[in-house]
Design a protein around this motif. Structure first.
Motif: not given
Length: 141
Positions: A1-23
């Motif tokens: 969930m995008f509103h939670e604190q992130r301490m790690t991210v995937p390799d790119s903003p595109a991969e992070l966006r795809a993760e949130y798109a799936d959610d």
């Protein structure tokens, strides 16, 4: 969930966006686009695109409306507020200022715009949020 604190991210903003798109797709699919449209005041066609895994242009507020449909999720305003507060907290943790964030962003936002968006004094697109969150979490120790 995008509103939670992130301490790690995937390799790119595109991969992070795809993760949130799936959610978000899972949330809309579970509710159904018609019910999600009724509950969020977003157009059914846009929600059908979200359910299909295509993340249309959304504001952070619109993404928060969708996220709030998830079981146990806070209301949209709280979701948005939490997401922005976690950006500020992440900047403190990573010892980043808006100039440092600007220098690492893959999109065109200057430090003043970043500051205004994080402080909710200017509208923020969901894509801008993802890019800013990526830079902040990627810089966390």
């Amino acid at each position: 969930m995008f509103h939670e604190q992130r301490m790690t991210v995937p390799d790119s903003p595109a991969e992070l966006r795809a993760e949130y798109a799936d959610d978000l797709a899972a949330i809309v699919t579970e509710r159904g686009p018609a019910e999600a449209a009724a509950e969020t005041d977003l157009e059914r066609e846009r929600l059908e695109a979200v359910a299909a895994g295509e993340l249309p242009e959304l504001t952070l507020e619109e993404a928060a409306r969708i996220q709030s449909l998830a079981e146990g999720a806070p209301d949209p305003e709280t979701t948005k507020t939490m997401a922005l507060e976690h950006l500020l907290l992440g900047m403190s943790t990573a010892v980043l200022d808006v100039d440092a964030v600007e220098s690492e962003l893959e999109i065109d936002l200057d430090a003043k715009e970043i500051q205004q968006k994080i402080e909710s004094r200017a509208p923020m697109s969901f894509d801008e949020f993802v890019h800013v969150q990526y830079v902040i979490a990627d810089g966390a120790p």
